[in-house]
Design a protein around this motif. Structure first.
Motif, PDB file in Angstrom:
ATOM      1  N   MET A  45       4.240  -0.671  -2.185  1.00  0.00           N
ATOM      2  CA  MET A  45       4.372   0.062  -0.786  1.00  0.00           C
ATOM      3  C   MET A  45       2.960  -0.220  -0.250  1.00  0.00           C
ATOM      4  N   ARG A  46       1.777  -0.015  -1.009  1.00  0.00           N
ATOM      5  CA  ARG A  46       0.350  -0.306  -0.384  1.00  0.00           C
ATOM      6  C   ARG A  46       0.267  -1.786  -0.140  1.00  0.00           C
ATOM      7  N   LEU A  47       0.662  -2.654  -1.078  1.00  0.00           N
ATOM      8  CA  LEU A  47       0.674  -4.003  -0.570  1.00  0.00           C
ATOM      9  C   LEU A  47       1.260  -4.561   0.708  1.00  0.00           C
ATOM     10  N   SER A  48       2.397  -3.876   1.014  1.00  0.00           N
ATOM     11  CA  SER A  48       3.106  -4.052   2.096  1.00  0.00           C
ATOM     12  C   SER A  48       2.242  -3.691   3.443  1.00  0.00           C
ATOM     13  N   GLU A  49       1.544  -2.739   3.439  1.00  0.00           N
ATOM     14  CA  GLU A  49       0.630  -2.039   4.188  1.00  0.00           C
ATOM     15  C   GLU A  49      -0.509  -3.116   4.442  1.00  0.00           C
ATOM     16  N   ILE A  50      -1.193  -3.552   3.417  1.00  0.00           N
ATOM     17  CA  ILE A  50      -2.173  -4.494   3.243  1.00  0.00           C
ATOM     18  C   ILE A  50      -1.604  -5.864   4.078  1.00  0.00           C
ATOM     19  N   PHE A  51      -0.368  -6.284   3.866  1.00  0.00           N
ATOM     20  CA  PHE A  51       0.048  -7.369   4.631  1.00  0.00           C
ATOM     21  C   PHE A  51      -0.111  -7.096   6.292  1.00  0.00           C
ATOM     22  N   GLY A  52       0.666  -6.022   6.632  1.00  0.00           N
ATOM     23  CA  GLY A  52       0.511  -5.601   7.902  1.00  0.00           C
ATOM     24  C   GLY A  52      -0.707  -5.750   8.500  1.00  0.00           C
ATOM     25  N   ALA A  53      -1.922  -4.984   7.818  1.00  0.00           N
ATOM     26  CA  ALA A  53      -3.174  -5.053   8.523  1.00  0.00           C
ATOM     27  C   ALA A  53      -3.533  -6.386   8.347  1.00  0.00           C
ATOM     28  N   LEU A  54      -3.280  -7.329   7.420  1.00  0.00           N
ATOM     29  CA  LEU A  54      -4.019  -8.787   7.504  1.00  0.00           C
ATOM     30  C   LEU A  54      -3.236  -9.349   8.588  1.00  0.00           C
ATOM     31  N   HIS A  55      -1.944  -9.133   9.075  1.00  0.00           N
ATOM     32  CA  HIS A  55      -1.034  -9.740   9.960  1.00  0.00           C
ATOM     33  C   HIS A  55      -1.781  -9.392  11.407  1.00  0.00           C
ATOM     34  N   PHE A  56      -2.461  -8.436  11.394  1.00  0.00           N
ATOM     35  CA  PHE A  56      -3.042  -8.376  12.834  1.00  0.00           C
ATOM     36  C   PHE A  56      -4.538  -8.832  12.820  1.00  0.00           C
ATOM     37  N   LEU A  57      -5.230  -8.632  11.640  1.00  0.00           N
ATOM     38  CA  LEU A  57      -6.731  -8.618  11.624  1.00  0.00           C
ATOM     39  C   LEU A  57      -6.997 -10.171  11.545  1.00  0.00           C
ATOM     40  N   ARG A  58      -6.257 -11.023  10.863  1.00  0.00           N
ATOM     41  CA  ARG A  58      -6.543 -12.434  10.495  1.00  0.00           C
ATOM     42  C   ARG A  58      -6.578 -13.217  11.713  1.00  0.00           C
TER      43      ARG A  58
END
Length: 136
Positions: A45-58
């Motif tokens: 679940m945490r990894l999914s959240e990380i993916f979302g943050a990276l999808h915005f930030l990168r």
């Protein structure tokens, strides 16, 4: 077969992270998990959240990732979810990660770059931990 697909997806994420892509999150809301959830459910679940943050930030910081973090999330969902409710929980965490940064950042800042680095490190740690403990 499911284990091999998960490992392939995880190895792709590890590669992406090693080449400069994952981050740790500020949003640590616990999601309810089902009785049949694997012991590493909260880490995923945490990894999914990380993916979302990276999808915005990168992209905000002009990083062109191929495949995109959303595409990587799709691969992860295909490998890890059969149950529609579980899939929705992962998607919600992805969206939380994305929204958490989209409301705070309009431009790439030093803080955004630091967050990206932290998320990459945390994502690598989660992937390493899950694959070493539960991978085959």
């Amino acid at each position: 077969m499911r284990t091999l697909r998960l490992q392939f997806a995880v190895y792709r994420v590890v590669f992406a992270a090693a080449t400069g892509l994952l981050l740790p999150g500020q949003i640590a809301a616990a999601q309810e998990t089902g009785v049949d959830a694997p012991p590493y459910e909260q880490q995923l679940m945490r990894l999914s959240e990380i993916f979302g943050a990276l999808h915005f930030l990168r992209p905000l910081c002009k990083e062109n990732d191929t495949p995109s973090w959303r595409d990587q999330m799709e691969d992860f969902l295909d490998a890890e979810t059969i149950d529609e409710n579980r899939r929705r929980r992962f998607i919600e965490r992805f969206n939380q990660g994305y929204r958490g940064f989209s409301v705070a950042y309009r431009d790439c800042t030093d803080a955004a770059r630091i967050a990206m680095g932290q998320y990459l490190t945390e994502g690598e740690t989660i992937i390493s931990d899950v694959t070493s403990r539960y991978g085959r």
